[in-house]
Scaffold this motif. Structure first.
Motif, PDB file in Angstrom:
ATOM      1  N   ASP A   6       2.849   6.206  -5.472  1.00 45.54           N
ATOM      2  CA  ASP A   6       2.533   6.327  -6.896  1.00 45.54           C
ATOM      3  C   ASP A   6       1.438   7.375  -7.119  1.00 45.54           C
ATOM      4  N   VAL A   7       0.410   7.358  -6.270  1.00 44.13           N
ATOM      5  CA  VAL A   7      -0.676   8.332  -6.390  1.00 44.13           C
ATOM      6  C   VAL A   7      -0.166   9.747  -6.119  1.00 44.13           C
ATOM      7  N   LYS A  15       3.656   1.772  -1.491  1.00 42.58           N
ATOM      8  CA  LYS A  15       4.067   2.041  -2.863  1.00 42.58           C
ATOM      9  C   LYS A  15       2.907   2.619  -3.654  1.00 42.58           C
ATOM     10  N   GLN A  16       1.707   2.080  -3.450  1.00 40.02           N
ATOM     11  CA  GLN A  16       0.533   2.607  -4.142  1.00 40.02           C
ATOM     12  C   GLN A  16       0.287   4.065  -3.761  1.00 40.02           C
ATOM     13  N   LYS A  76       0.813  -1.209   0.000  1.00 37.49           N
ATOM     14  CA  LYS A  76       0.000   0.000   0.000  1.00 37.49           C
ATOM     15  C   LYS A  76       0.851   1.265   0.000  1.00 37.49           C
TER      16      LYS A  76
END
Length: 71
Positions: A37-38, A33-34, A31
């Protein structure tokens, strides 16, 4: 999905060889990393994950410094 962050520390000699310095590697997965990224995709100031980590690190250090007792 879990929040995964691994931090690895190693010691290196600086260019002159007179001082040992710490090198830190950050591995981000899941999460976190997600989220990174966002943040990168939605903020033009972040061109890479390094920019996100740099900003988060400096903001975090500033918060820690502000929480320290004065004196």
């Amino acid at each position: 999905m879990d929040n995964k962050i691994s931090i690895i520390s190693d010691q290196f000699q600086n260019e002159s060889g007179s001082e040992t310095v710490e090198g830190i590697t950050i591995i981000i997965n899941g999460k976190l990393k997600q989220i990174m990224d966002v943040l990168r995709e939605n903020n033009e100031q972040y061109e890479s994950n390094i920019d996100v980590v740099h900003d988060a690190f400096l903001r975090g250090l500033d918060d820690i410094r502000k929480d320290m007792p004065k004196g």
